[in-house]
Write a protein that holds these residues in place. Structure first.
Motif, PDB file in Angstrom:
ATOM      1  N   ASP A 111       0.815  -1.227   0.000  1.00  0.00           N
ATOM      2  CA  ASP A 111       0.000   0.000   0.000  1.00  0.00           C
ATOM      3  C   ASP A 111       0.843   1.269   0.000  1.00  0.00           C
ATOM      4  OD1 ASP A 111      -2.344  -1.377  -0.090  1.00  0.00           O
ATOM      5  OD2 ASP A 111      -2.939  -0.999   1.993  1.00  0.00           O
ATOM      6  N   TYR A 112       2.068   1.194   0.497  1.00  0.00           N
ATOM      7  CA  TYR A 112       2.904   2.384   0.641  1.00  0.00           C
ATOM      8  C   TYR A 112       4.217   2.203  -0.117  1.00  0.00           C
ATOM      9  CZ  TYR A 112      -0.248   2.720   4.681  1.00  0.00           C
ATOM     10  OH  TYR A 112      -1.348   2.741   5.492  1.00  0.00           O
ATOM     11  N   ASP A 113       4.740   3.322  -0.579  1.00  0.00           N
ATOM     12  CA  ASP A 113       6.031   3.307  -1.270  1.00  0.00           C
ATOM     13  C   ASP A 113       7.144   3.308  -0.227  1.00  0.00           C
ATOM     14  OD1 ASP A 113       8.219   3.561  -2.893  1.00  0.00           O
ATOM     15  OD2 ASP A 113       7.714   5.560  -3.655  1.00  0.00           O
ATOM     16  N   LEU A 114       7.848   2.214  -0.100  1.00  0.00           N
ATOM     17  CA  LEU A 114       8.902   2.065   0.902  1.00  0.00           C
ATOM     18  C   LEU A 114      10.288   2.359   0.342  1.00  0.00           C
ATOM     19  CD1 LEU A 114       7.645  -1.225   2.612  1.00  0.00           C
ATOM     20  CD2 LEU A 114       7.203   1.138   3.301  1.00  0.00           C
ATOM     21  N   VAL A 124       5.401   0.467  10.197  1.00  0.00           N
ATOM     22  CA  VAL A 124       5.703   1.805  10.713  1.00  0.00           C
ATOM     23  C   VAL A 124       4.905   2.858   9.954  1.00  0.00           C
ATOM     24  CG1 VAL A 124       7.530   3.440  11.254  1.00  0.00           C
ATOM     25  CG2 VAL A 124       8.004   0.984  11.301  1.00  0.00           C
ATOM     26  N   VAL A 125       4.834   2.718   8.638  1.00  0.00           N
ATOM     27  CA  VAL A 125       4.077   3.683   7.831  1.00  0.00           C
ATOM     28  C   VAL A 125       2.595   3.616   8.174  1.00  0.00           C
ATOM     29  CG1 VAL A 125       3.704   4.566   5.509  1.00  0.00           C
ATOM     30  CG2 VAL A 125       5.745   3.241   5.995  1.00  0.00           C
ATOM     31  N   ALA A 126       2.091   2.407   8.406  1.00  0.00           N
ATOM     32  CA  ALA A 126       0.673   2.260   8.749  1.00  0.00           C
ATOM     33  C   ALA A 126       0.350   2.950  10.069  1.00  0.00           C
ATOM     34  CB  ALA A 126       0.314   0.777   8.814  1.00  0.00           C
ATOM     35  N   MET A 127       1.251   2.894  11.039  1.00  0.00           N
ATOM     36  CA  MET A 127       1.020   3.596  12.306  1.00  0.00           C
ATOM     37  C   MET A 127       1.025   5.108  12.101  1.00  0.00           C
ATOM     38  SD  MET A 127       2.956   1.363  15.262  1.00  0.00           S
ATOM     39  CE  MET A 127       4.308   0.642  14.332  1.00  0.00           C
ATOM     40  N   ASP A 227      13.490   6.538   9.640  1.00  0.00           N
ATOM     41  CA  ASP A 227      14.562   7.299   8.997  1.00  0.00           C
ATOM     42  C   ASP A 227      15.157   6.506   7.821  1.00  0.00           C
ATOM     43  OD1 ASP A 227      17.538   8.155   8.686  1.00  0.00           O
ATOM     44  OD2 ASP A 227      16.632   9.751   9.877  1.00  0.00           O
ATOM     45  N   PRO A 228      15.409   7.160   6.691  1.00  0.00           N
ATOM     46  CA  PRO A 228      15.964   6.455   5.525  1.00  0.00           C
ATOM     47  C   PRO A 228      17.268   5.718   5.830  1.00  0.00           C
ATOM     48  CG  PRO A 228      15.227   8.649   4.900  1.00  0.00           C
ATOM     49  CD  PRO A 228      15.112   8.575   6.386  1.00  0.00           C
TER      50      PRO A 228
END
Length: 315
Positions: A111-114, A124-127, A227-228
């Motif tokens: 669902d997200y561009d990682l 982490v993105v979902a939170m 963080d990247p």
């Protein structure tokens, strides 16, 4: 008769003397001084008349209203767990949330561009997404798709996050990464100051079930975690090892973190006695399922699926 003659005009008149500019200059200086004194006087009046709280307090941070009290976050991975088990997980989350007035954010891998990071970082993105979608929620509970909520009567805000309850649960001066990490949890931390609740298993910190209190600190924590640099570091366990790193090397995060017994929010279907699921526990997870394959996973979870459905029907 003689008349007085007017004074003779000389052909050499006295030199012209310009009028002195000293007096107007003094007036301008005095006016400036008076204006400055007036401004200072008005500023003092303003400061004196302001309430003491507005003069000395820090900017007030926005406090979430607690609507909803909890957002339950899960990331589905049908490729690992199969369609049948994934459907049961969604049903489990929705029923539990409906019972307590919670909301859910159910995402899917992809669902997200990682930016090329492993798919497990989706958690982490979902939170972060949950905090954006529900800015007034009080807590976010992330529970991965390898587990089920087994006791519908237990509420997160009472079973775990109530300050007096946290005072009883959290392990103080305890190694962050077992068995003998030199970095330990704070010994003076109070339940009211806890913003992150985690558990451990034999391998270290567990990121499969954790609770975050909504607020500015939560945003800072999730941004730091995502963080990247950490996403590209190639940790063996991706986001879990990144989590272990930041809680040990960032005192700002460690100072708000509590470690509690595993069975409070993160029982395992099998394992050590301290971690193994018992009737009445809030949730159970199956961390070995993905390696065993979809069919083996469905077989292992079948009895638990029946159990949670009975528990929800009776509650």
């Amino acid at each position: 008769m003689h008349f007085a003659l007017p004074p003779r005009k000389t052909s050499k008149p006295p030199p012209y003397l310009p009028r002195s500019t000293r007096l107007p200059g003094l007036r301008k200086t005095r006016l400036k001084l008076v204006a400055l004194v007036a401004l200072v006087f008005l500023a003092l009046i303003f400061l004196v008349t302001q309430p003491s709280s507005s003069r000395h307090s820090a900017p007030v941070q926005r406090v979430p209203r607690g609507d909803p009290p909890v957002v339950l976050v899960t990331v589905l991975d049908e490729g690992k767990y199969g369609r049948s088990l994934t459907k049961s997980v969604v049903e489990n989350r929705l029923q539990y949330a409906e019972k307590h007035g919670y909301k859910t954010l159910i995402a899917k891998v992809g669902d997200y561009d990682l930016k090329g990071a492993p798919f497990t970082w989706t958690a982490v993105v979902a939170m972060r997404h949950a905090l954006t979608k529900y800015p007034d929620c009080r807590y976010v509970w992330f529970l991965d798709s390898s587990g089920f909520i087994m006791n519908p009567k237990l509420k997160i805000e009472e079973h775990v996050m109530r300050p007096s309850r946290l005072d009883e649960l959290m392990k103080k001066d305890f190694p962050v990464v077992p068995p003998d990490s030199i970095i330990k949890t704070f010994s003076h931390l109070k339940g009211q100051d806890v913003d992150l609740v985690l558990t451990q298993d034999k391998g270290g910190l567990s990121s499969g079930s954790l609770i975050v209190r909504n607020g500015e600190w939560a945003k800072f924590f999730l941004e730091t975690w995502f963080d990247p640099l950490y996403r590209s570091y190639n940790f063996q366990k991706a986001e879990t090892h990144a989590l272990e790193h930041i809680v040990q090397w960032h005192p700002t995060i460690l100072a708000r973190m509590a470690i509690i017994d595993q069975r409070v929010i993160n029982s395992y279907s099998n394992g050590d006695k301290e971690a193994e699921y018992k009737d009445g526990d809030l949730a159970v997870r199956f961390p070995q399922c993905p390696a065993a394959g979809v069919e083996a996973c469905e077989a292992e979870t079948e009895s638990f699926v029946q159990a949670w459905r009975r528990a929800f029907a009776d509650s």
